[in-house]
Design a protein around this motif. Structure first.
Motif, PDB file in Angstrom:
ATOM      1  N   VAL A   1      -9.146  -0.119  -9.783  1.00  0.00           N
ATOM      2  CA  VAL A   1      -9.782   1.370 -10.223  1.00  0.00           C
ATOM      3  C   VAL A   1      -9.127   2.315  -9.215  1.00  0.00           C
ATOM      4  CG1 VAL A   1     -11.982   2.257 -10.246  1.00  0.00           C
ATOM      5  CG2 VAL A   1     -11.655  -0.105 -11.101  1.00  0.00           C
ATOM      6  N   GLU A   2      -8.809   3.318  -9.584  1.00  0.00           N
ATOM      7  CA  GLU A   2      -8.344   4.543  -8.796  1.00  0.00           C
ATOM      8  C   GLU A   2      -9.097   5.807  -8.950  1.00  0.00           C
ATOM      9  OE1 GLU A   2      -7.182   5.395  -5.853  1.00  0.00           O
ATOM     10  OE2 GLU A   2      -5.080   4.969  -6.264  1.00  0.00           O
ATOM     11  N   CYS A   3      -9.055   6.362  -7.957  1.00  0.00           N
ATOM     12  CA  CYS A   3      -9.775   7.924  -7.896  1.00  0.00           C
ATOM     13  C   CYS A   3      -8.689   8.941  -8.719  1.00  0.00           C
ATOM     14  CB  CYS A   3     -10.119   8.437  -6.743  1.00  0.00           C
ATOM     15  SG  CYS A   3     -11.146   7.316  -5.811  1.00  0.00           S
ATOM     16  N   VAL A   4      -9.053   9.765  -9.478  1.00  0.00           N
ATOM     17  CA  VAL A   4      -8.260  10.503 -10.211  1.00  0.00           C
ATOM     18  C   VAL A   4      -7.616  11.402  -9.219  1.00  0.00           C
ATOM     19  CG1 VAL A   4      -7.986  12.288 -11.812  1.00  0.00           C
ATOM     20  CG2 VAL A   4      -9.215  10.326 -12.638  1.00  0.00           C
ATOM     21  N   ASN A   5      -8.419  11.893  -8.240  1.00  0.00           N
ATOM     22  CA  ASN A   5      -8.049  12.706  -7.157  1.00  0.00           C
ATOM     23  C   ASN A   5      -6.857  11.950  -6.343  1.00  0.00           C
ATOM     24  OD1 ASN A   5      -9.777  14.705  -7.973  1.00  0.00           O
ATOM     25  ND2 ASN A   5     -11.316  14.123  -6.159  1.00  0.00           N
ATOM     26  N   ALA A   6      -6.543  10.873  -6.334  1.00  0.00           N
ATOM     27  CA  ALA A   6      -5.648  10.174  -5.579  1.00  0.00           C
ATOM     28  C   ALA A   6      -4.251  10.172  -6.246  1.00  0.00           C
ATOM     29  CB  ALA A   6      -6.162   8.996  -4.873  1.00  0.00           C
ATOM     30  N   ILE A   7      -4.320  10.659  -7.524  1.00  0.00           N
ATOM     31  CA  ILE A   7      -3.071  10.430  -8.244  1.00  0.00           C
ATOM     32  C   ILE A   7      -2.174  11.796  -8.479  1.00  0.00           C
ATOM     33  CG2 ILE A   7      -2.119   9.464 -10.475  1.00  0.00           C
ATOM     34  CD1 ILE A   7      -4.776   8.016 -10.985  1.00  0.00           C
ATOM     35  N   PRO A   8      -1.302  12.119  -7.579  1.00  0.00           N
ATOM     36  CA  PRO A   8      -1.041  13.371  -7.452  1.00  0.00           C
ATOM     37  C   PRO A   8      -0.070  13.605  -8.921  1.00  0.00           C
ATOM     38  CG  PRO A   8      -0.501  12.696  -5.390  1.00  0.00           C
ATOM     39  CD  PRO A   8      -1.078  11.481  -6.377  1.00  0.00           C
ATOM     40  N   LYS A   9       0.677  12.521  -9.571  1.00  0.00           N
ATOM     41  CA  LYS A   9       1.596  12.849 -10.477  1.00  0.00           C
ATOM     42  C   LYS A   9       0.921  13.117 -11.706  1.00  0.00           C
ATOM     43  CE  LYS A   9       2.306   7.964 -11.624  1.00  0.00           C
ATOM     44  NZ  LYS A   9       3.267   7.044 -11.762  1.00  0.00           N
ATOM     45  N   LEU A  10      -0.535  13.129 -11.705  1.00  0.00           N
ATOM     46  CA  LEU A  10      -1.249  13.509 -12.781  1.00  0.00           C
ATOM     47  C   LEU A  10      -1.495  14.973 -12.991  1.00  0.00           C
ATOM     48  CD1 LEU A  10      -2.963  11.584 -14.860  1.00  0.00           C
ATOM     49  CD2 LEU A  10      -4.938  11.726 -13.490  1.00  0.00           C
ATOM     50  N   HIS A  11      -1.344  15.585 -11.907  1.00  0.00           N
ATOM     51  CA  HIS A  11      -1.086  17.123 -11.823  1.00  0.00           C
ATOM     52  C   HIS A  11      -2.673  17.524 -12.650  1.00  0.00           C
ATOM     53  CE1 HIS A  11       2.824  17.063 -10.626  1.00  0.00           C
ATOM     54  NE2 HIS A  11       3.402  16.472 -11.761  1.00  0.00           N
ATOM     55  N   LYS A  12      -3.806  17.033 -12.243  1.00  0.00           N
ATOM     56  CA  LYS A  12      -5.113  17.304 -12.548  1.00  0.00           C
ATOM     57  C   LYS A  12      -5.751  18.139 -11.416  1.00  0.00           C
ATOM     58  CE  LYS A  12      -6.787  15.689 -16.654  1.00  0.00           C
ATOM     59  NZ  LYS A  12      -6.943  14.159 -16.532  1.00  0.00           N
ATOM     60  N   PRO A  13      -6.310  19.520 -11.616  1.00  0.00           N
ATOM     61  CA  PRO A  13      -7.018  19.959 -10.784  1.00  0.00           C
ATOM     62  C   PRO A  13      -8.110  19.116  -9.998  1.00  0.00           C
ATOM     63  CG  PRO A  13      -7.632  20.969 -12.747  1.00  0.00           C
ATOM     64  CD  PRO A  13      -6.383  19.848 -12.821  1.00  0.00           C
ATOM     65  N   ASN A  14      -8.350  19.235  -8.683  1.00  0.00           N
ATOM     66  CA  ASN A  14      -9.163  18.419  -8.052  1.00  0.00           C
ATOM     67  C   ASN A  14     -10.658  18.263  -8.977  1.00  0.00           C
ATOM     68  OD1 ASN A  14      -7.299  17.386  -6.257  1.00  0.00           O
ATOM     69  ND2 ASN A  14      -8.719  18.151  -4.497  1.00  0.00           N
ATOM     70  N   SER A  15     -10.741  17.214  -9.297  1.00  0.00           N
ATOM     71  CA  SER A  15     -12.273  16.902  -9.958  1.00  0.00           C
ATOM     72  C   SER A  15     -13.372  16.617  -8.803  1.00  0.00           C
ATOM     73  CB  SER A  15     -12.309  15.862 -10.934  1.00  0.00           C
ATOM     74  OG  SER A  15     -12.420  14.568 -10.555  1.00  0.00           O
ATOM     75  N   THR A  16     -14.539  17.267  -8.996  1.00  0.00           N
ATOM     76  CA  THR A  16     -15.422  17.098  -8.155  1.00  0.00           C
ATOM     77  C   THR A  16     -16.497  15.805  -8.687  1.00  0.00           C
ATOM     78  OG1 THR A  16     -16.513  18.963  -9.115  1.00  0.00           O
ATOM     79  CG2 THR A  16     -15.558  19.482  -7.131  1.00  0.00           C
ATOM     80  N   THR A  17     -16.125  15.569  -9.982  1.00  0.00           N
ATOM     81  CA  THR A  17     -16.947  14.371 -10.465  1.00  0.00           C
ATOM     82  C   THR A  17     -16.636  13.056  -9.887  1.00  0.00           C
ATOM     83  OG1 THR A  17     -15.642  14.455 -12.226  1.00  0.00           O
ATOM     84  CG2 THR A  17     -17.527  15.844 -12.550  1.00  0.00           C
TER      85      THR A  17
ATOM     86  N   ALA B   1       0.778  -1.275   0.055  1.00  0.00           N
ATOM     87  CA  ALA B   1       0.101  -0.194  -0.034  1.00  0.00           C
ATOM     88  C   ALA B   1       0.976   1.327  -0.025  1.00  0.00           C
ATOM     89  CB  ALA B   1      -1.008  -0.087   1.033  1.00  0.00           C
ATOM     90  N   ALA B   2       1.819   1.156   0.939  1.00  0.00           N
ATOM     91  CA  ALA B   2       2.772   2.365   0.741  1.00  0.00           C
ATOM     92  C   ALA B   2       3.630   2.623  -0.629  1.00  0.00           C
ATOM     93  CB  ALA B   2       3.867   2.299   1.942  1.00  0.00           C
ATOM     94  N   ASP B   3       3.918   1.738  -1.094  1.00  0.00           N
ATOM     95  CA  ASP B   3       4.722   1.752  -2.518  1.00  0.00           C
ATOM     96  C   ASP B   3       3.783   2.297  -3.344  1.00  0.00           C
ATOM     97  OD1 ASP B   3       7.005   0.924  -1.334  1.00  0.00           O
ATOM     98  OD2 ASP B   3       7.376  -1.265  -2.195  1.00  0.00           O
ATOM     99  N   MET B   4       2.488   1.640  -3.332  1.00  0.00           N
ATOM    100  CA  MET B   4       1.652   2.108  -4.301  1.00  0.00           C
ATOM    101  C   MET B   4       1.447   3.621  -4.294  1.00  0.00           C
ATOM    102  SD  MET B   4      -1.454  -0.559  -3.957  1.00  0.00           S
ATOM    103  CE  MET B   4      -2.612   0.086  -4.773  1.00  0.00           C
ATOM    104  N   ARG B   5       1.111   4.237  -2.992  1.00  0.00           N
ATOM    105  CA  ARG B   5       1.168   5.765  -2.853  1.00  0.00           C
ATOM    106  C   ARG B   5       2.324   6.322  -3.303  1.00  0.00           C
ATOM    107  NH1 ARG B   5      -3.005   7.036   0.100  1.00  0.00           N
ATOM    108  NH2 ARG B   5      -3.742   5.283   1.082  1.00  0.00           N
ATOM    109  N   ALA B   6       3.634   6.001  -2.940  1.00  0.00           N
ATOM    110  CA  ALA B   6       4.747   6.642  -3.457  1.00  0.00           C
ATOM    111  C   ALA B   6       5.062   6.399  -4.954  1.00  0.00           C
ATOM    112  CB  ALA B   6       6.225   6.003  -2.836  1.00  0.00           C
ATOM    113  N   GLY B   7       4.385   5.614  -5.578  1.00  0.00           N
ATOM    114  CA  GLY B   7       4.294   5.614  -7.023  1.00  0.00           C
ATOM    115  C   GLY B   7       3.459   6.489  -7.774  1.00  0.00           C
TER     116      GLY B   7
END
Ligand code: ADP
Length: 462
Positions: free
Chosen positions: A230-246, A33-39
């Protein structure tokens, strides 16, 4: 000499070194779980690459029309077509063919390989009759499962980083494999285009989700191993997407075979790794997947032959050859329920050219069981790690309701003890209550149809 030396101490030490009591499993799940977060934070932030699949819409069951899939991942390629009828009719018809790739093409040029594949596809498409129907004026659409390391750049493009599995085709590395295939199809005059480029785990997830909305994770346990979820877009910092509310979702390919944190490894694992083509890499894969389990057992048996005269005065020469004992062999030995373990005896005779007595056969079954048990239980801990990560980000969404993990691959499919050990570890880690909600089930060959479904989901006509 007639002095008997027992293999028991070697077995006992092996069992101790391979032990996976609950604290070890828990550590592995937490570290996963920790390695997933770091990646997910930054590229190259962890052992786990956490590759974005660009698949952000999964099949719903409403897909309609004719779609193709191509699976290239080994010495064969598979082509498939499916006629989808929507919610009620579902899969109206499906057909597939398998073509083996001539060895010379595996080290030829990129054009030669893709032309060969496009030719096979063209011949297959020409047999499109009966229940398969393409509306007038439309281009056929294809989901392309390509099981080599790809840097995906969109749902329908990706750069090949390097060939693996014995391929060394010139002129493809650094190129977009979708463009390579599209160009070859054009050269063949085939009216077809790639709508989705997918990893085989992603294909498995899509194929399983088509039948069951609760599928959240897919795991392949075959020659190698990998997992996606299946991951939430909001939980992927390296994506650099503004927080989506959808609450946008996407599939992340973990490439978990590279995990290495806190695994109980033995001297046999270390030696196998050191002598491998990729030392220091894919340590989780080397501990749990089909390519390696038989080889680890072989190394233990060689040691027992050398140090404890397991097969008498000499070490069987055939057993000294790396990978001569395969995972299907150790699996077959473990299924032997005859009184004298005759199956074990005949496999040892075939593989190593030796005759064995009953106590030797029993010892060997114990070695097989030790390695399969460690592999299955660590795979189970890895799955719990993924579920745990998902649960931490979305309280109750995973553990509080029915959640399905779709499994595929020859190792999971054919090795009942391995499967049982995997399930045991999941149940031990989650406890009886939560594990009732977590369904780990085989999703047979979902990956081919999954790629066709993703072509439908990403169709240019929708
Ligand atoms: P891939 O090579 O694409 O992973 P599969 O998913 O079919 O293909 O997996 C094949 C692998 O599964 C083999 O390399 C082997 O390690 C394992 N396997 C196949 N048959 C058995 C079996 N009877 N028992 C245990 N493992 C098996």
């Amino acid at each position: 000499s007639s002095l008997t030396i027992s293999p028991a101490p070697i077995l006992t030490k092996l069992q101790r070194d391979c032990a996976t009591p609950l604290p070890v499993l828990r550590h592995v799940a937490d570290a996963m779980a920790a390695d997933m977060r770091a990646g997910l934070e930054v590229d190259a932030g962890s052992d786990l690459k956490m590759i974005l699949s660009y698949v952000d819409a999964l099949p719903t069951g409403n897909e309609k029309g004719l779609f193709y899939a191509l699976d290239l991942g080994g010495t064969n390629f598979r082509v498939l077509r499916v006629q989808l009828g929507g919610k009620d009719e579902r899969v109206i018809a499906t057909e597939f063919e398998q073509v083996s790739i001539p060895p010379e093409l595996m080290s030829g040029t990129s054009e030669e390989l893709f032309d060969f594949i496009a030719t096979g596809l063209t011949q297959f498409a020409q047999k499109e009759t009966g229940k398969f129907h393409l509306p007038q004026g439309r281009t056929r659409e294809l989901g392309f499962t390509f099981s080599f390391p790809v840097k995906q750049t969109s749902i329908d493009s990706g750069i090949l980083m390097n060939w693996t599995k014995g391929f060394s085709v010139s002129g493809t590395a650094g190129k977009d494999v979708v463009a390579c295939l599209n160009e070859a199809m054009k050269r063949q005059g085939l009216n077809m285009r790639v709508s989705a480029l997918v990893n085989d785990t992603v294909g498995t997830l899509a194929g399983a989700r088509y039948w069951d909305d609760d599928v959240m994770v897919a795991v392949i346990l075959g020659t190698g191993t990998n997992a996606c979820y299946v991951e939430c877009v909001n939980a992927i910092p390296k994506l650099h997407k503004p927080n989506s509310t959808t609450g946008g979702k996407t599939i992340v390919n973990t490439e978990w075979g590279a995990f290495s944190n806190g695994l109980p490894l033995t001297e046999f694992d270390q030696e196998m790794d050191a002598q491998s083509k990729n030392p220091g890499e894919q340590i989780f894969e080397k501990t749990i997947s089909g390519m390696y389990l038989g080889e680890i057992v072989r190394r233990v048996l060689v040691r027992m032959a050398e140090d404890a005269r397991l097969f008498g005065d000499s070490v069987p020469e055939k057993l000294l050859m790396p990978f001569s004992l395969r995972t299907p062999d150790i699996c077959a030995m473990q299924q032997d329920s005859s009184k004298d373990f005759e199956v074990v005896g005949s496999i040892l005779y075939n593989v190593a050219g030796v005759n064995s007595n009953l106590s030797t056969r029993k010892t060997i079954i114990d070695v097989c069981d030790t390695i399969a048990k460690r592999g299955g239980r660590l795979a189970g801990a890895g799955i719990v790690g993924i579920l745990q990560k998902m649960e931490e980000d979305s309280q109750g969404i995973v553990f509080g309701k029915r959640t399905v993990v779709a499994m595929d691959g020859g190792l999971y499919e054919h090795y009942p003890q391995y499967r049982m050990y995997l399930q045991d570890a999941v149940t031990e880690l989650l406890g009886d209550e939560i594990s009732k909600n977590i369904i780990i089930e085989h999703s047979k060959d979902g990956s081919g149809i999954g790629a066709a479904l993703l072509a439908a989901t990403n169709s240019m006509y929708e």
